[in-house]
Design a protein around this motif. Structure first.
Motif, short mmCIF file in Angstrom:
data_model
loop_
_atom_site.label_atom_id
_atom_site.label_comp_id
_atom_site.label_asym_id
_atom_site.label_seq_id
_atom_site.Cartn_x
_atom_site.Cartn_y
_atom_site.Cartn_z
N SER A 1 0.83 -1.19 0.00
CA SER A 1 0.00 0.00 0.00
C SER A 1 0.87 1.25 0.00
O SER A 1 0.52 2.26 -0.63
N GLU A 2 2.01 1.19 0.68
CA GLU A 2 2.97 2.31 0.63
C GLU A 2 3.44 2.55 -0.80
O GLU A 2 3.54 3.69 -1.26
N ALA A 3 3.77 1.46 -1.51
CA ALA A 3 4.22 1.60 -2.89
C ALA A 3 3.15 2.24 -3.76
O ALA A 3 3.43 3.09 -4.62
N VAL A 4 1.90 1.85 -3.53
CA VAL A 4 0.78 2.47 -4.26
C VAL A 4 0.71 3.96 -3.95
O VAL A 4 0.49 4.79 -4.84
N SER A 5 0.95 4.33 -2.70
CA SER A 5 0.78 5.73 -2.28
C SER A 5 1.74 6.68 -2.98
O SER A 5 1.48 7.89 -3.04
N PRO B 1 8.07 12.04 -2.78
CA PRO B 1 6.81 12.67 -3.18
C PRO B 1 6.32 13.67 -2.16
O PRO B 1 6.87 13.79 -1.06
N ARG B 2 5.28 14.40 -2.53
CA ARG B 2 4.74 15.43 -1.64
C ARG B 2 4.19 14.82 -0.35
O ARG B 2 4.41 15.34 0.74
N VAL B 3 3.47 13.71 -0.48
CA VAL B 3 2.87 13.05 0.68
C VAL B 3 3.64 11.78 0.97
O VAL B 3 3.75 10.90 0.11
N THR B 4 4.17 11.67 2.18
CA THR B 4 4.91 10.46 2.56
C THR B 4 4.26 9.78 3.75
O THR B 4 4.91 9.03 4.48
N VAL B 5 2.98 10.05 3.95
CA VAL B 5 2.23 9.41 5.04
C VAL B 5 2.30 7.90 4.91
O VAL B 5 2.43 7.17 5.88
N ASP C 1 -1.10 12.60 -10.06
CA ASP C 1 -1.85 13.83 -9.81
C ASP C 1 -2.09 14.01 -8.31
O ASP C 1 -2.01 15.13 -7.80
N TRP C 2 -2.38 12.92 -7.64
CA TRP C 2 -2.61 12.99 -6.20
C TRP C 2 -1.32 13.35 -5.46
O TRP C 2 -1.34 14.14 -4.52
N ASN C 3 -0.22 12.75 -5.88
CA ASN C 3 1.00 12.81 -5.06
C ASN C 3 2.25 12.97 -5.93
O ASN C 3 3.03 12.03 -6.08
N PRO C 4 2.49 14.14 -6.47
CA PRO C 4 3.65 14.33 -7.34
C PRO C 4 4.97 14.33 -6.58
O PRO C 4 5.02 14.61 -5.38
N VAL C 5 6.05 14.01 -7.28
CA VAL C 5 7.39 14.07 -6.70
C VAL C 5 7.78 15.52 -6.52
O VAL C 5 7.60 16.36 -7.41
#
Length: 507
Positions: free
Chosen positions: A244-248, A427-431, A454-458
């Motif tokens: 799931s982390e990889a997907v994020s 990426p922008r989000v690393t939650v 689009d959700w989480n760009p580098v």
């Protein structure tokens, strides 16, 4: 005005985390609950599965209270794994869940199953040899060591599938998680291996197999009353947290490698079966199904990373900012220290549950910053060892994406890039996993399906410092030689630790 969103909840080793995310990928609310695992003996790591549901209920209510206008379109779940949670016919756990590769109790069962089935056959069918990461030997351990418990067991769950069950009543497991219940899953045919399941897990009902983003079912009236999530809301099947982390972060394309900075360090490399690449196999790593149809993964994991730095923090009575500042001042090579991070045994690539931590080069002149720097460098050296092994197996690593709580400290990221000589995208989000679960949930109910780019760009790339390559090349050589040179003594100490535990905590 109502805000359409998805909930994502992940059950981790040291905490559970939840996020509420809108249609564009913006996080509207976050919540977490810390918890402890049980370590009743050396090599045993367990957790009461009922805590997972209690924390999900608390997190969902906190998230929804933070955004009163939220309209929940779907729910995503994920969790640490592979874990073995056995339940009775009514769905009640019959014992605490046995956790993933950090729990090393099933050594005798690994030897027995390998002898009975043959090492080559196990790899041919399941993709990987049996190690402490494999779920099958842990199921057999319960059969062998706890017959009264085994006689009550009827179902097999992992954290994500347990949450999906409690929310919807469904009994399902995703293919990725199933592929880690080695050797009971046939990775080529993408189904349970019927003969081996009956031989080693016969009384257990087989969970239906689905892909991580498939819908498991809808929230029941009972679950809705507890969680505050409306009855009828779709819930996805979910998967293990690292996937799931990889997907994020979008690190699930061919040639991608996800590097997860958490309580443990995890690496997932992806190949495409659609492109005819097939699965990679090597005895020292894990070959698994991917989170999505048409993908296969070669994965590895350190048994400690964040757990080791937390141990040092508690041991020194310091806080992280001070330790990081001191570690940066220590400099590359930690003023002549090299540390083996095997404080909980080690998973890949050495697959040695009896490995233990070693700190070499200590003098009275060394301080906490040197020790903390050596610990950060040790995890980086472990990553380098894993990536070297993956490449030797044929992995064409083209892109590395970092994710997880450890990415918040840039020093650790920089050290990993310097030690490996490889750049990392941040990426922008690393939650991490909870965000990936929310994204998978959105994909299950959205048309068109959102794109993770689009959700989480580098937003940043960590490049290695080429001037440090000679320092870390020499340190990596010492790291490998230190393990080889201390293994015999360390294994004797591990045996003594087990003997002492058995005297103190008899079964």
């Amino acid at each position: 005005m109502r805000v359409r969103c998805t909930i994502g909840v992940d059950i981790g080793t040291s905490s559970s985390k939840g996020v509420l995310v809108d249609d564009g990928g913006a996080i509207l609310a976050q919540a977490s609950r810390a918890h402890d695992v049980r370590r009743p003996r050396t090599g045993w790591v367990e957790m009461d599965g009922r805590i997972w549901w209690d924390e999900f209920v608390a997190l969902s209510r906190e998230l929804l209270a933070a955004v009163p206008d939220a309209e929940v379109a779907a729910v995503g779940v994920s969790g640490m794994g592979p874990c073995i949670l056995l339940a009775d016919e009514g769905g009640a756990p019959v014992r605490p869940a046995i956790l993933y590769g950090v729990d090393t109790r099933a050594g005798a069962q690994i030897e027995r199953m390998t002898a009975e089935l043959g090492a080559e056959a196990i790899v041919r069918v399941g993709g990987s040899g049996l190690t402490s990461q494999a779920g099958g030997p842990k199921i057999l351990w319960i059969h062998d060591e706890e017959p009264a418990v085994w006689n009550r067991a009827r179902r097999l769950y992992m954290p994500a599938s347990w949450l999906a069950h409690r929310l919807t009543g469904a009994y399902v497991l995703d293919h990725q998680s199933a592929s880690q219940v080695s050797p009971l899953y046939d990775i080529n045919r993408e189904r349970w291996h019927e003969e081996w399941w009956q031989r080693y897990a016969g009384p257990l009902e087989q969970p239906a197999l689905r892909w991580a983003g498939d819908v498991a079912g809808a929230v029941t009236a009972e679950a809705a009353a507890l969680t505050g999530i409306p009855e009828g809301t779709p819930v996805i099947v979910g998967t293990i947290d690292a996937w799931s982390e990889a997907v994020s972060v979008g690190a699930h394309g061919a040639g991608d490698l996800m590097l997860m900075y958490g309580t443990t360090m995890f690496m997932v490399f992806t190949r495409s079966t659609v492109a005819g690449e097939g699965a990679l196999r090597t005895p020292s790593m894990w070959t698994t199904a991917g989170a999505f149809a048409g993908t296969r993964n070669l994965a590895g994991g350190l048994s400690t990373s964040g757990a080791l730095t937390a141990w040092l923090k508690d041991l020194t009575g310091s806080d992280y900012p001070d330790l990081l500042a001191d570690a940066e001042a220590s400099g590359a090579g930690a003023r002549g220290l090299v540390l083996l991070p095997y404080f909980a045994g080690e998973r890949t690539p050495i697959q040695d549950p009896d490995a233990r931590g070693v700190i070499a080069g200590l003098t009275l002149a060394h301080g906490r910053g040197d020790l903390y720097r050596a610990a950060l460098e040790a995890t980086a050296l472990g990553v380098r060892h894993n990536l070297q092994t993956m490449r030797e197996a044929g992995a064409d690593i083209r892109r590395i994406v970092a994710v997880g709580g450890g990415t918040q400290g840039r020093l650790w990221l920089q050290i990993v890039s310097d030690v490996t000589g490889l750049a990392q995208e941040v990426p922008r989000v690393t939650v991490g996993a909870s965000y990936g679960a929310a994204f998978l949930a959105a994909g299950a109910v959205s048309d068109p399906v959102p794109a993770i780019a689009d959700w989480n760009p580098v937003v940043e790339t960590i490049a290695p410092d080429p001037d440090l390559a000679p320092v870390y090349d020499a340190l990596f050589d010492r790291y490998l030689r230190l393990y080889a040179g201390t293994a015999e003594v360390v294994h004797e100490l591990a045996a003594q630790q087990r003997a002492d535990d058995e005297k103190e905590t008899p079964l």
